[in-house]
Design an enzyme around this catalytic site. Structure first.
Site, PDB file in Angstrom:
ATOM      1  N   SER A 269      41.054 -52.815   8.840  1.00  0.00           N
ATOM      2  CA  SER A 269      40.830 -51.759   7.850  1.00  0.00           C
ATOM      3  C   SER A 269      41.579 -52.049   6.554  1.00  0.00           C
ATOM      4  O   SER A 269      41.408 -53.120   5.993  1.00  0.00           O
ATOM      5  CB  SER A 269      41.226 -50.423   8.472  1.00  0.00           C
ATOM      6  OG  SER A 269      40.481 -49.406   7.900  1.00  0.00           O
ATOM      7  N   HIS A 410      35.228 -47.369  14.394  1.00  0.00           N
ATOM      8  CA  HIS A 410      36.247 -48.051  13.591  1.00  0.00           C
ATOM      9  C   HIS A 410      37.540 -48.193  14.393  1.00  0.00           C
ATOM     10  O   HIS A 410      38.214 -47.211  14.685  1.00  0.00           O
ATOM     11  CB  HIS A 410      36.486 -47.171  12.357  1.00  0.00           C
ATOM     12  CG  HIS A 410      37.376 -47.773  11.333  1.00  0.00           C
ATOM     13  ND1 HIS A 410      37.034 -48.901  10.622  1.00  0.00           N
ATOM     14  CD2 HIS A 410      38.608 -47.400  10.885  1.00  0.00           C
ATOM     15  CE1 HIS A 410      38.005 -49.192   9.761  1.00  0.00           C
ATOM     16  NE2 HIS A 410      38.973 -48.295   9.910  1.00  0.00           N
TER      17      HIS A 410
HETATM   18  C1  GTR Z   1      39.846 -45.176   5.066  1.00  0.00           C
HETATM   19  C2  GTR Z   1      39.456 -45.933   3.838  1.00  0.00           C
HETATM   20  C3  GTR Z   1      38.972 -47.266   4.239  1.00  0.00           C
HETATM   21  C4  GTR Z   1      39.861 -47.948   5.255  1.00  0.00           C
HETATM   22  C5  GTR Z   1      40.517 -46.997   6.214  1.00  0.00           C
HETATM   23  C6  GTR Z   1      41.743 -47.508   6.954  1.00  0.00           C
HETATM   24  O1  GTR Z   1      40.146 -43.880   4.858  1.00  0.00           O
HETATM   25  O2  GTR Z   1      38.484 -45.204   3.174  1.00  0.00           O
HETATM   26  O3  GTR Z   1      38.767 -48.069   3.095  1.00  0.00           O
HETATM   27  O4  GTR Z   1      40.801 -48.735   4.646  1.00  0.00           O
HETATM   28  O5  GTR Z   1      40.933 -45.851   5.610  1.00  0.00           O
HETATM   29  O6  GTR Z   1      42.506 -48.311   6.451  1.00  0.00           O
HETATM   30  O7  GTR Z   1      41.963 -47.015   8.046  1.00  0.00           O
END
Ligand code: GTR
Length: 432
Positions: A269, A410
């Site tokens: 992420s 995710h």
């Molecule tokens: C989210 C963000 C993403 C990603 C994520 C993370 O909120 O929008 O770009 O980086 O966080 O890092 O968990």
């Protein structure tokens, strides 16, 4: 102006700040049929219009040019290598994890002051290895103590994000969160496969919030300290974290048992964005892994799907350089796109991974980015993905550029790690 309630992914809501007009908002699209056409910058044509047709021309002309463009427009510029106090092993346990591993805690000062700002690198090496082992190096989100239940890893004393469900409030680490991220760090499996694991807390380098730079390396190295006013191309948090990864690698180069020629940089992420930027700049990283890095990471910025440049700069104003905000409303004006970030790791192996349900990160945009990096790998005689279309879920592909889209959401999972371990085996063990 009345605050506008803006619908977001996962049914979350976000209140539009008063300073923003409705016309500024770039809506979020998650419908493939609505993605408009876009034209990507060509990684093989220099700013002067010169066609880059050899590995030599890439290394000499286009790679430095693209690095400079990413520095000036996206991630900002890190200061040159500054003097630093030497790293020090502060604790060793040769019988960690039930005797399977040697654990070292390495204090890595980030400035000349040995007592000043420092990152702590947690290193596990498999016991009984006949020769130095390749190592996966990655930043973690919440402190080294969250990646393992190993009681030998102390709680961080730095600012941490609150995790009320884990009992973490007031931005202070808590025993109750020990090992809370261990599922994302299958240390014993990594060791069993013959690799070492090194990790450090991103917050050691810079706490992840808009004012976090004041407690981090950006203030520590700034001429005006916490009063610094940043220039449009000064580094943001991602730049600072990536710099921290290189400092961790400096320390690993001096660790017995580590094969520093085979260190893979990995991140999930926001820390996947960081791993890509670290790998792009520092060619000592022999392999680069982006796990669901999405916008500002592997996903193409110009593809209107999932998170947008406007959205990420609004939610996380501290991650990128100030100039990146100039593209909030006009992403097509960016002089680069993210396939060129992937290409900056060429000819080193790189792995891009997506998750099927992680639409926010734009799985297809991540795949296409990897795909459009292929011509640069081809200059080195390397085959990239080896497929023309995005593969089915849970079907890893790739030669010099690995890719999979995992079923599920995710996350950095055991499945993802198995693919990275297999990929590293293919790149490294086969050539031994
Ligand atoms: C989210 C963000 C993403 C990603 C994520 C993370 O909120 O929008 O770009 O980086 O966080 O890092 O968990």
């Amino acid at each position: 102006m009345r605050p506008l309630v803006y619908g977001l992914l996962l049914g979350l809501c976000w209140i539009m700040p008063d300073s923003l007009s409705a016309a500024d908002v770039i809506p979020i699209n998650q419908d493939e049929s609505k993605v408009p056409p876009y034209t990507l910058p060509d990684p093989l044509v220099s700013l002067q219009g010169k066609v880059i047709d050899s590995a030599g021309a890439w290394q000499k002309i286009r790679r430095p040019e693209l690095l400079e463009l990413f520095r000036s427009h996206v991630y900002g510029r890190a200061p040159g290598l500054t003097e630093r106090a030497p790293a020090q092993v502060i604790a060793t346990d040769p019988q960690a994890l039930g005797g399977r591993a040697t654990r070292r805690r390495i204090r890595v000062p980030l400035t000349t002051n040995p007592q000043g700002l420092a990152a702590e690198v947690l290193l596990y090496l498999p016991n009984g290895a006949a020769s130095p082992v390749p190592v996966f190096l990655g930043l973690n989100f919440d402190g080294n103590y969250t990646v393992t239940t190993d009681p030998g890893v102390p709680l961080t004393t730095r600012w941490v994000p609150n995790r009320p469900k884990l009992g973490v409030t007031n931005n202070m680490a808590q025993e109750s969160a020990r090992g809370s991220d261990a599922d994302s760090w299958p240390i014993e499996r990594i060791l069993e496969r013959g690799y070492g694991l090194a990790t450090l807390y991103c917050g050691d380098v810079e706490p992840d919030h808009p004012q976090g730079w004041k407690q981090g390396i950006r203030a520590a190295l700034a001429p005006q300290g916490t009063n610094q006013v940043f220039a449009a191309d000064d580094w943001g948090a991602i730049g600072a974290w990536a710099w921290g990864l290189s400092r961790a690698l400096d320390a690993l180069e001096h660790q017995p048992g580590v094969d520093a020629q085979r260190v893979a940089v990995i991140g999930h992420s926001r820390l996947g964005k960081t791993a890509l930027w670290a790998g792009a700049q520092d060619s000592r990283f022999a392999l680069v892994i982006s796990n669901e890095s999405g916008e500002g990471g592997a996903a193409l910025a110009r593809r209107w799907f999932g998170e947008t440049v406007w959205r990420i700069n609004t939610s996380f104003p501290h991650w990128f350089c100030a100039r990146f905000k100039d593209y909030n409303q006009n992403v097509n004006a960016l002089p680069v796109d993210q396939h060129e970030l992937i290409a900056l790791s060429a000819p080193r192996p790189i792995y891009v991974a997506s998750a099927q349900e992680d639409l926010w990160a734009d799985p297809k945009g991540e795949f296409l980015s990897a795909k459009h990096a292929e011509p640069v790998y081809a200059l080195f005689g390397k085959k990239g993905l080896g497929v023309s279309e995005q593969p089915l879920v849970d079907t890893p592909v790739g030669e010099a550029i690995g890719y999979h889209v995992r079923s599920g959401k995710h996350d950095l999972t055991r499945y993802d790690w198995e693919q990275y371990l297999n990929f590293a085996d293919r790149q490294w063990k086969a050539s031994q």
